[in-house]
Design an enzyme around this catalytic site. Structure first.
Site, mmCIF file in Angstrom:
data_model
loop_
_atom_site.group_PDB
_atom_site.id
_atom_site.type_symbol
_atom_site.label_atom_id
_atom_site.label_comp_id
_atom_site.label_asym_id
_atom_site.label_seq_id
_atom_site.Cartn_x
_atom_site.Cartn_y
_atom_site.Cartn_z
ATOM 1 N N GLU A 62 9.740 111.308 39.293
ATOM 2 C CA GLU A 62 9.555 111.463 40.551
ATOM 3 C C GLU A 62 9.387 113.353 40.939
ATOM 4 O OE1 GLU A 62 11.223 110.641 44.311
ATOM 5 O OE2 GLU A 62 9.913 111.716 45.244
ATOM 6 N N ARG B 32 23.300 103.577 35.392
ATOM 7 C CA ARG B 32 22.921 105.372 35.077
ATOM 8 C C ARG B 32 24.075 106.211 34.940
ATOM 9 N NH1 ARG B 32 20.279 106.695 39.763
ATOM 10 N NH2 ARG B 32 20.613 109.817 39.459
ATOM 11 N N LYS C 166 18.213 115.509 40.415
ATOM 12 C CA LYS C 166 17.560 116.275 40.959
ATOM 13 C C LYS C 166 17.788 117.021 42.277
ATOM 14 C CE LYS C 166 14.043 113.333 39.822
ATOM 15 N NZ LYS C 166 13.159 112.931 39.779
HETATM 16 P P1 ATP Z 1 17.773 111.842 40.728
HETATM 17 O O1 ATP Z 1 18.383 110.883 41.660
HETATM 18 O O2 ATP Z 1 18.315 112.585 39.994
HETATM 19 O O3 ATP Z 1 16.019 111.799 41.737
HETATM 20 P P2 ATP Z 1 16.016 109.874 40.463
HETATM 21 O O4 ATP Z 1 16.502 108.123 39.138
HETATM 22 O O5 ATP Z 1 15.237 110.023 41.600
HETATM 23 O O6 ATP Z 1 16.846 110.780 40.258
HETATM 24 P P3 ATP Z 1 13.397 109.259 38.988
HETATM 25 O O7 ATP Z 1 12.526 110.667 38.868
HETATM 26 O O8 ATP Z 1 12.730 108.519 39.959
HETATM 27 O O9 ATP Z 1 14.688 110.146 39.564
HETATM 28 O O10 ATP Z 1 13.982 109.001 37.224
HETATM 29 C C1 ATP Z 1 12.717 107.965 36.856
HETATM 30 C C2 ATP Z 1 13.768 107.084 35.641
HETATM 31 O O11 ATP Z 1 14.649 107.395 34.940
HETATM 32 C C3 ATP Z 1 14.269 106.065 36.994
HETATM 33 O O12 ATP Z 1 13.936 104.960 36.051
HETATM 34 C C4 ATP Z 1 15.392 106.346 36.630
HETATM 35 O O13 ATP Z 1 16.087 104.963 36.673
HETATM 36 C C5 ATP Z 1 15.366 107.265 35.403
HETATM 37 N N1 ATP Z 1 17.208 107.373 35.747
HETATM 38 C C6 ATP Z 1 17.043 108.942 36.350
HETATM 39 N N2 ATP Z 1 18.874 108.890 36.685
HETATM 40 C C7 ATP Z 1 19.127 108.470 35.569
HETATM 41 C C8 ATP Z 1 20.352 108.605 35.186
HETATM 42 N N3 ATP Z 1 21.229 109.369 35.278
HETATM 43 N N4 ATP Z 1 21.106 107.605 34.068
HETATM 44 C C9 ATP Z 1 19.632 106.756 33.186
HETATM 45 N N5 ATP Z 1 18.447 107.543 33.960
HETATM 46 C C10 ATP Z 1 18.648 107.325 34.959
HETATM 47 MG MG MG Z 2 14.136 108.858 42.243
#
Ligand code: ATP
Ligand code: MG
Length: 542
Positions: free
Chosen positions: A30, A255, A265
């Site tokens: 995102e 994760r 983020k």
């Molecule tokens: P955040 O909570 O940091 O905003 P998010 O999951 O909302 O992270 P996205 O931009 O939606 O961030 O993530 C893109 C991809 O990266 C998704 O498939 C998500 O599952 C993966 N991802 C995000 N954080 C992690 C993590 N700590 N370890 C492994 N994969 C991750």
């Molecule tokens: Mg997300």
């Protein structure tokens, strides 16, 4: 092909059974912030599958929340992925598919599987029930298909105020899975989208958008983190009911969590907004761009992700695992130079030459990396930490009356100490032992067997610079679940007026060195300093 983890076991099975002929994965960020080391893990899994199976991997921006998203983040995300060395096949945006998604919502309405709900967000929340109790049907649920089609078209046309209606899937308000309790699939929101502008005033929700974009792009393995496991029934429900041409499947992995690292983020953005750090790329940040500025190499990050593997249950990894990976890379590849962070003047009272030139190996273990010249005169600097007036037992550096070897040069003896007006040591008066020149074989002299070796800098040919050392942004957790904002280390950056050998004058921005006996440093353009990447040693074994 041998599976490296449980996801690849699924892939192998799908290939063997003929269910798929090739893999197609996607990385779906995102664009609401910069990527962090957790995303690197997801990137390595998705692009690792592409590389291993010669499949495809798309970069899909999951841009359904215009309020928080921005083109700045899109550009930064692309730059970080390229820097890690990954190439995506298609660059897509959920917003590219807004029209398709809208039509799929109509498919659901026509099947009697979606309805326009008059509840506000608060009313939806209040009637959702909880983990032990089912929710209540919305009175709008009994609307006719015609009325739903009409209302949904008017939602799109902008006839209703923000938040006054939603489109919801008709699933089951008594389901034990909260995500199945008539989830909202469209909301009314007047916000300018970074790609579609003001074309839309209704936006689709994640649980509806993600599986259907996967279907549109023919994603064979939609890999996400464990917190989406509870969303999988909804994922399958939408794929099953929306008349898609391709049926994708979701797989969840644990994760990545790392000690002393903020891996969200949203929180990282707060650090930037609150000016706790200098920006998203602050070298203390666990963002990809922060780690890049810190001096991490793409190789070290990918190596890290490879070594930690892909697990099915969440855990927290020690940050020293990550540091060990970059240390290993730098140990093999960084040129060795001499520098001191806290210069202490040394005068060689018996050195009568003007100067001489010594040769120092760029890497003690790799002659192919060559050598460089270091000048030596009677005026030198050593580090304040390498001299002690009150040495602890077994101190092998310089003491009054004692000896020490200057790396690549001579053994010196400290005869006298000059104190400043505050009573602190400001200069050492020493003599050098001409017959002890490095390489002359003299070190065999039993008298000098226990003499330590320290680095030095020629004061007449020194490069003056600012050095930075960093600490972790987070202090240790004092009690379980303590909020990160109470754990911020407010003194995590230290600057030094340092000196180094003249060789450093020509260093390019971005080049990395081992400062002997100190650590690995990178010349950082933004701050015009040499910043510490990682310390030299850690007892921790990976
Ligand atoms: P955040 O909570 O940091 O905003 P998010 O999951 O909302 O992270 P996205 O931009 O939606 O961030 O993530 C893109 C991809 O990266 C998704 O498939 C998500 O599952 C993966 N991802 C995000 N954080 C992690 C993590 N700590 N370890 C492994 N994969 C991750
Ligand atoms: Mg997300």
């Amino acid at each position: 092909m041998e599976a490296r983890n449980f996801i690849e076991e699924f892939i192998n099975a799908d290939l063997e059974s003929g269910k798929i002929s090739t893999t197609q994965t996607r990385f779906p960020p995102e664009p609401n912030g910069y990527l962090h080391i957790g995303h690197a893990k997801s990137l390595c899994i998705n692009f690792g599958i592409k590389e291993k199976y010669q499949g495809l991997c798309n970069l899909r921006f999951d841009d359904t929340n215009p309020v928080k998203e921005d083109i700045e983040y899109v550009d930064a995300i692309k730059e970080d992925i390229k820097w890690l060395g990954f190439d995506w096949d298609r660059e897509t945006y959920a917003s590219d598919f807004f029209e398709d998604l809208y039509n799929m919502a109509i498919v659901l309405i026509k099947k009697g599987l979606a309805f326009v709900c008059d509840y506000t967000a608060d009313e939806i929340r209040a009637t959702r029930g909880n983990l032990v109790e089912g929710g209540k049907d919305s009175p709008s649920k009994t609307r006719s298909i015609e009325e739903n089609l009409d209302l949904f078209a008017r939602m799109r046309a902008g006839e209703f105020p923000d938040g006054s209606k939603t489109l919801r899937a008709k699933i089951d308000m008594s389901s034990p899975n909260m995500n199945m309790r008539d989830p909202v699939i469209y909301r009314i929101l007047r916000a300018t989208h970074h790609r579609t502008g003001d074309t839309w005033c209704i936006y689709p929700m994640y649980d509806f958008t993600h599986p259907l974009c996967d279907a549109i792009e023919s994603i064979t393995h939609s890999i996400c983190t464990l917190e989406f496991e509870d969303h999988r029934p909804a994922y399958d429900w939408f794929v099953h009911n929306c008349d898609v041409n391709f049926v994708p499947h979701q797989y969840e992995f644990a994760r990545l969590n790392i000690t002393k690292c903020i891996m969200s983020k949203r929180y990282l953005k707060k650090l930037v907004d609150d000016k706790v750090v200098e920006g998203w790329d602050d070298p203390r940040m666990p963002t990809i761009c922060g780690l890049r500025r810190r001096g991490y190499t793409p190789h070290s990050l990918r190596d890290f992700c490879e070594r930690i593997g892909v697990a099915k249950s969440n855990s927290e990894l020690d940050i020293r695992n990550l540091e060990a990976c970059v240390r290993e890379d730098l140990n093999a590849n960084a040129i060795r130079v001499m520098a001191v962070l806290n210069p202490l003047k040394v005068t060689l009272t018996n050195y009568n030459e003007n100067s001489e030139t010594l040769t120092v190996a760029n890497h003690p273990g790799n002659p192919d990396m060559g050598d460089h010249e270091v000048t030596f005169t009677k005026d030198l600097f050593i580090d304040k930490d390498d001299f002690s007036l009150t040495p602890p037992p077994k101190y092998r550096r310089l003491i009054k009356g004692g000896f020490v070897r200057l790396k690549g040069a001579y053994i010196i003896q400290c005869n006298d100490v000059v104190l400043d007006e505050k009573g602190e040591v400001c200069e050492l008066l020493c003599e050098y032992l001409p017959e002890t020149k490095s390489g002359s074989g003299h070190t065999a002299d039993p008298q000098f067997k226990k003499v330590g070796t320290i680095q030095f800098v020629d004061a007449n040919n020194a490069y003056e610079f600012t050095a930075r050392e960093y600490e972790y942004l987070l202090n240790d957790e004092e009690f379980a679940g303590q909020d990160f904002s109470e754990r911020i280390n407010t003194d995590s950056m230290h600057e030094y007026k340092a000196v180094g050998e003249a060789y450093l004058k020509d260093a390019q921005f971005g080049s990395r060195f081992q400062f002997m006996r100190m650590g690995y440093f990178i010349k950082d353009e933004k701050s015009d300093t040499f910043g510490e990447i990682v310390s030299l040693k850690d007892s921790f074994k990976l």
